[in-house]
Scaffold this motif. Sequence first.
Motif, PDB file in Angstrom:
ATOM      1  N   UNK A 171      89.099 -25.413  32.909  1.00  0.00           N
ATOM      2  CA  UNK A 171      89.455 -26.239  34.068  1.00  0.00           C
ATOM      3  C   UNK A 171      89.582 -27.720  33.717  1.00  0.00           C
ATOM      4  N   UNK A 172      88.949 -28.128  32.618  1.00  0.00           N
ATOM      5  CA  UNK A 172      88.971 -29.553  32.268  1.00  0.00           C
ATOM      6  C   UNK A 172      89.300 -29.783  30.800  1.00  0.00           C
ATOM      7  N   UNK A 173      88.473 -29.255  29.907  1.00  0.00           N
ATOM      8  CA  UNK A 173      88.507 -29.715  28.515  1.00  0.00           C
ATOM      9  C   UNK A 173      89.787 -29.361  27.769  1.00  0.00           C
ATOM     10  N   UNK A 174      90.364 -28.200  28.016  1.00  0.00           N
ATOM     11  CA  UNK A 174      91.578 -27.836  27.302  1.00  0.00           C
ATOM     12  C   UNK A 174      92.706 -28.819  27.607  1.00  0.00           C
ATOM     13  N   UNK A 175      92.634 -29.450  28.771  1.00  0.00           N
ATOM     14  CA  UNK A 175      93.621 -30.452  29.138  1.00  0.00           C
ATOM     15  C   UNK A 175      93.171 -31.845  28.694  1.00  0.00           C
ATOM     16  N   UNK A 176      92.058 -32.322  29.269  1.00  0.00           N
ATOM     17  CA  UNK A 176      91.628 -33.701  29.019  1.00  0.00           C
ATOM     18  C   UNK A 176      91.237 -33.947  27.578  1.00  0.00           C
ATOM     19  N   UNK A 177      90.746 -32.903  26.875  1.00  0.00           N
ATOM     20  CA  UNK A 177      90.305 -33.089  25.499  1.00  0.00           C
ATOM     21  C   UNK A 177      91.257 -32.573  24.457  1.00  0.00           C
ATOM     22  N   UNK A 178      92.405 -32.032  24.881  1.00  0.00           N
ATOM     23  CA  UNK A 178      93.328 -31.459  23.891  1.00  0.00           C
ATOM     24  C   UNK A 178      94.793 -31.664  24.290  1.00  0.00           C
ATOM     25  N   UNK A 231      89.169 -40.489  23.263  1.00  0.00           N
ATOM     26  CA  UNK A 231      89.087 -39.733  24.512  1.00  0.00           C
ATOM     27  C   UNK A 231      87.727 -39.058  24.641  1.00  0.00           C
ATOM     28  N   UNK A 232      87.226 -38.511  23.530  1.00  0.00           N
ATOM     29  CA  UNK A 232      85.951 -37.816  23.610  1.00  0.00           C
ATOM     30  C   UNK A 232      84.836 -38.780  24.022  1.00  0.00           C
ATOM     31  N   UNK A 241      85.137 -41.266  25.931  1.00  0.00           N
ATOM     32  CA  UNK A 241      85.287 -41.474  27.373  1.00  0.00           C
ATOM     33  C   UNK A 241      84.701 -40.289  28.145  1.00  0.00           C
ATOM     34  N   UNK A 242      85.006 -39.075  27.693  1.00  0.00           N
ATOM     35  CA  UNK A 242      84.506 -37.892  28.398  1.00  0.00           C
ATOM     36  C   UNK A 242      82.981 -37.825  28.369  1.00  0.00           C
ATOM     37  N   UNK A 243      82.388 -38.216  27.243  1.00  0.00           N
ATOM     38  CA  UNK A 243      80.923 -38.266  27.159  1.00  0.00           C
ATOM     39  C   UNK A 243      80.377 -39.253  28.193  1.00  0.00           C
ATOM     40  N   UNK A 244      80.977 -40.431  28.242  1.00  0.00           N
ATOM     41  CA  UNK A 244      80.520 -41.464  29.176  1.00  0.00           C
ATOM     42  C   UNK A 244      80.658 -41.013  30.624  1.00  0.00           C
ATOM     43  N   UNK A 245      81.663 -40.180  30.904  1.00  0.00           N
ATOM     44  CA  UNK A 245      81.894 -39.711  32.269  1.00  0.00           C
ATOM     45  C   UNK A 245      81.128 -38.432  32.587  1.00  0.00           C
ATOM     46  N   UNK A 246      80.334 -37.931  31.649  1.00  0.00           N
ATOM     47  CA  UNK A 246      79.567 -36.716  31.875  1.00  0.00           C
ATOM     48  C   UNK A 246      80.417 -35.470  31.940  1.00  0.00           C
ATOM     49  N   UNK A 247      81.539 -35.455  31.223  1.00  0.00           N
ATOM     50  CA  UNK A 247      82.477 -34.335  31.287  1.00  0.00           C
ATOM     51  C   UNK A 247      82.458 -33.525  29.983  1.00  0.00           C
ATOM     52  N   UNK A 248      81.276 -33.377  29.393  1.00  0.00           N
ATOM     53  CA  UNK A 248      81.118 -32.593  28.182  1.00  0.00           C
ATOM     54  C   UNK A 248      80.026 -31.554  28.403  1.00  0.00           C
ATOM     55  N   UNK A 249      80.325 -30.316  28.038  1.00  0.00           N
ATOM     56  CA  UNK A 249      79.357 -29.229  28.163  1.00  0.00           C
ATOM     57  C   UNK A 249      78.666 -29.048  26.821  1.00  0.00           C
ATOM     58  N   UNK A 250      77.377 -29.329  26.764  1.00  0.00           N
ATOM     59  CA  UNK A 250      76.625 -29.238  25.516  1.00  0.00           C
ATOM     60  C   UNK A 250      76.030 -27.852  25.270  1.00  0.00           C
ATOM     61  N   UNK A 251      76.235 -26.930  26.193  1.00  0.00           N
ATOM     62  CA  UNK A 251      75.638 -25.600  26.053  1.00  0.00           C
ATOM     63  C   UNK A 251      76.530 -24.690  25.211  1.00  0.00           C
ATOM     64  N   UNK A 252      76.817 -25.143  23.983  1.00  0.00           N
ATOM     65  CA  UNK A 252      77.662 -24.389  23.081  1.00  0.00           C
ATOM     66  C   UNK A 252      77.408 -24.841  21.653  1.00  0.00           C
ATOM     67  N   UNK A 297      84.230 -38.798   9.580  1.00  0.00           N
ATOM     68  CA  UNK A 297      83.000 -39.495   9.960  1.00  0.00           C
ATOM     69  C   UNK A 297      83.120 -40.118  11.343  1.00  0.00           C
ATOM     70  N   UNK A 298      84.360 -40.242  11.830  1.00  0.00           N
ATOM     71  CA  UNK A 298      84.565 -40.804  13.169  1.00  0.00           C
ATOM     72  C   UNK A 298      84.592 -39.727  14.242  1.00  0.00           C
ATOM     73  N   UNK A 299      84.177 -38.519  13.875  1.00  0.00           N
ATOM     74  CA  UNK A 299      84.188 -37.449  14.862  1.00  0.00           C
ATOM     75  C   UNK A 299      83.284 -37.789  16.041  1.00  0.00           C
ATOM     76  N   UNK A 300      83.496 -37.081  17.127  1.00  0.00           N
ATOM     77  CA  UNK A 300      82.760 -37.360  18.351  1.00  0.00           C
ATOM     78  C   UNK A 300      81.254 -37.301  18.124  1.00  0.00           C
TER      79      UNK A 300
END
Length: 286
Positions: A45-52, A112-113, A115-126, A209-212
């Motif tokens: 619903x979100x990440x495949x679009x906003x993160x990819x 972008x990543x 930004x998504x972290x700052x907006x709370x739009x990352x699922x860490x349960x993976x 090294x600049x990965x999210x």
Amino acid sequence: MFETESPYTILPQTGPHSAEVGHALITMVEPHLGHERAYNRWYEDDHIFSGALFLPWCFAGRRWVATRDLQQLRYPKENSIIANPVTKGCYLGTYWITAGRLAEHKEWSFSVYNRLVAEGRVNDNRDHVFTAFQDKVETVYRDGRVPKDVFTLMDPSAGLILEVVDAVSTEDRDVFESWLLTHHLPSRVKVYDSPVSSAMVFRTRKPDMAMSPELSERIGKIAEAANDPSRLTILWFFSKDPREAWPHFVAEAELIKASGLGNVALVAPFISSKMGTNAYDEMLRG
């Protein structure tokens, strides 16, 4: 009237702009137990679009799923270099990136990543089991009627197999790669009644090294999985369900080993996910 000094008008005028698969992001992920549906909905619903797919130069994407029965087909069963246990990683994401544009794509991706972290739009349960940017080497087609690889994610196959292989040494990767493309893959794909429509070969890249922030915390594991000096990835696209085609693959590890040039790190079948639904959520666990 467009602004002539806007980067959106300047950047498209320079650099590569060919209609071909140059690079890929291939990412196999395991949602934490009990979080399968929430993870699935967040990703689709979100990440495949906003993160990819929103990102420049990423022109196609597709999600794949390994239900429990497909997970049980994987090998090597013991001591998999990639997945421990070998059933780990029930979702696979594949994204095509324009040739020569990977560096620009990654710069945007990392920004972008954040930004998504700052907006709370990352699922860490993976957990990331096998996540790497990769460079396409070549595609082997069954015959001239098979669509080019640029279409493989737009009109998805009945399934695919993710195969990760290692050359016996860093120095032998080019020889191993050549053997795969000139001998092994044609002998498996260009045969009568082959279930494989095409097979794409990629070279893995070490993580940046600049990965999210989330991935940077696991940089050691991701680097081990990418193993960029000697590791190659093969994506086999099928014209039938991989369960039906599985007898074609039971001897894959032995064939690779018999070459004396490499070894199989993982063979894992997937089917295309039904995007926007929860169709397979209840079929991931035993």
